[in-house]
Design an enzyme around this catalytic site. Structure first.
Site, PDB file in Angstrom:
ATOM      1  N   ILE A  73       7.916  -5.119  -3.636  1.00  0.00           N
ATOM      2  CA  ILE A  73       6.583  -4.591  -3.974  1.00  0.00           C
ATOM      3  C   ILE A  73       6.770  -3.753  -5.229  1.00  0.00           C
ATOM      4  O   ILE A  73       7.711  -2.953  -5.303  1.00  0.00           O
ATOM      5  CB  ILE A  73       5.950  -3.772  -2.836  1.00  0.00           C
ATOM      6  CG1 ILE A  73       4.652  -3.105  -3.324  1.00  0.00           C
ATOM      7  CG2 ILE A  73       6.894  -2.727  -2.250  1.00  0.00           C
ATOM      8  CD1 ILE A  73       3.778  -2.555  -2.219  1.00  0.00           C
ATOM      9  N   ALA A  74       5.940  -3.969  -6.230  1.00  0.00           N
ATOM     10  CA  ALA A  74       6.088  -3.214  -7.478  1.00  0.00           C
ATOM     11  C   ALA A  74       4.791  -3.244  -8.268  1.00  0.00           C
ATOM     12  O   ALA A  74       4.020  -4.209  -8.204  1.00  0.00           O
ATOM     13  CB  ALA A  74       7.224  -3.795  -8.316  1.00  0.00           C
ATOM     14  N   GLU A 107      14.149  -3.350   2.867  1.00  0.00           N
ATOM     15  CA  GLU A 107      15.251  -2.491   2.398  1.00  0.00           C
ATOM     16  C   GLU A 107      14.742  -1.621   1.260  1.00  0.00           C
ATOM     17  O   GLU A 107      13.882  -2.055   0.491  1.00  0.00           O
ATOM     18  CB  GLU A 107      16.429  -3.307   1.848  1.00  0.00           C
ATOM     19  CG  GLU A 107      17.283  -3.960   2.907  1.00  0.00           C
ATOM     20  CD  GLU A 107      16.936  -5.419   3.041  1.00  0.00           C
ATOM     21  OE1 GLU A 107      16.328  -5.978   2.105  1.00  0.00           O
ATOM     22  OE2 GLU A 107      17.260  -6.007   4.101  1.00  0.00           O
ATOM     23  N   ASN A 112      14.894   6.201  -3.631  1.00  0.00           N
ATOM     24  CA  ASN A 112      13.538   5.788  -4.030  1.00  0.00           C
ATOM     25  C   ASN A 112      12.481   6.537  -3.201  1.00  0.00           C
ATOM     26  O   ASN A 112      11.841   5.996  -2.290  1.00  0.00           O
ATOM     27  CB  ASN A 112      13.388   4.276  -3.883  1.00  0.00           C
ATOM     28  CG  ASN A 112      12.144   3.761  -4.591  1.00  0.00           C
ATOM     29  OD1 ASN A 112      11.250   4.537  -4.932  1.00  0.00           O
ATOM     30  ND2 ASN A 112      12.070   2.459  -4.803  1.00  0.00           N
ATOM     31  N   TYR A 119       6.402   3.977   2.731  1.00  0.00           N
ATOM     32  CA  TYR A 119       6.740   3.222   3.941  1.00  0.00           C
ATOM     33  C   TYR A 119       6.571   4.087   5.192  1.00  0.00           C
ATOM     34  O   TYR A 119       6.037   3.636   6.203  1.00  0.00           O
ATOM     35  CB  TYR A 119       8.171   2.671   3.847  1.00  0.00           C
ATOM     36  CG  TYR A 119       8.397   1.767   2.648  1.00  0.00           C
ATOM     37  CD1 TYR A 119       7.376   0.974   2.153  1.00  0.00           C
ATOM     38  CD2 TYR A 119       9.632   1.710   2.005  1.00  0.00           C
ATOM     39  CE1 TYR A 119       7.569   0.155   1.047  1.00  0.00           C
ATOM     40  CE2 TYR A 119       9.835   0.893   0.904  1.00  0.00           C
ATOM     41  CZ  TYR A 119       8.801   0.119   0.422  1.00  0.00           C
ATOM     42  OH  TYR A 119       8.998  -0.683  -0.670  1.00  0.00           O
TER      43      TYR A 119
END
Ligand SMILES: CC(C)(COP(=O)(O)OP(=O)(O)OC[C@H]1O[C@@H](n2cnc3c(N)ncnc32)[C@H](O)[C@@H]1OP(=O)(O)O)[C@@H](O)C(=O)NCCC(=O)NCCS
Length: 156
Positions: A73-74, A107, A112, A119
């Protein structure tokens, strides 16, 4: 800017590559992105697009039996911190629940913090650690999971 989210198509591969290059030290190649997008039986990909058709972000997942695995995801840098990452991840996860997933794994680098916070906010917890999972720079990964029944739905 008005944004929309939709399922990714092959024509999005270049936009997705730009997001990758801006986000990761080892971005996926164009071929890798195309492979992911073409494997429709197993994968689910969404893009975030503006009204001119520019891709600003994407998120993807593999779906095998009742398990999901977030692949990536970015968002482009200019688009971060405005709630779009959360929206993309929620769309991906809620579609996965609808399609029969009961748990989703991912992961994430130890360092981060934005991603870790996102999350946790949605209900993920750490299940294990993969030592030296990442390179450039070398770093451990948390493996996190979220069960469907632990998912924190958005307040509506
Ligand atoms: C991780 C990423 C997808 C988050 O998307 P985003 O659009 O920036 O995040 P959002 O604005 O939707 O924020 C959602 C939640 O994420 C967390 N978050 C986002 N940016 C954060 C930051 N700079 N610091 C701390 N927490 C942050 C917060 O929990 C936030 O919820 P809150 O606003 O209620 O506190 C985005 O920052 C990104 O593309 N990063 C680079 C690529 C990457 O690291 N991907 C993850 C690989 S595992």
């Amino acid at each position: 800017m008005s944004m929309k989210m939709r399922e990714a198509q092959r024509k999005d591969c270049e936009g997705i590559c730009l997001v990758e290059q801006e986000s990761f030290s080892q971005p996926w190649t164009k071929d890798a992105v195309i492979n992911e997008l073409m494997n429709k039986d197993l994968t689910l990909y969404y893009v975030l697009e503006d009204e001119q058709g520019v891709i600003w972000g994407y998120a993807g997942l593999w779906h095998v039996l009742d398990e999901g695995q977030i692949t990536n995801i970015a968002l482009r840098k200019a688009c971060r911190g405005r709630g779009y990452g959360e929206l993309l991840l929620r769309l991906l996860m809620e579609t996965a629940w609808e399609r029969g997933c009961s748990v989703i794994f991912l992961e994430v680098r130890f360092s981060n913090l934005p991603a870790l916070r996102l999350y946790r906010k949605l209900g993920y917890t750490v299940v294990s650690v993969r030592r030296q999972y990442y390179t450039q720079p070398m770093e451990d990964a948390y493996v996190m999971s979220c069960e469907r029944k632990k998912y924190r739905w958005a307040d509506r």
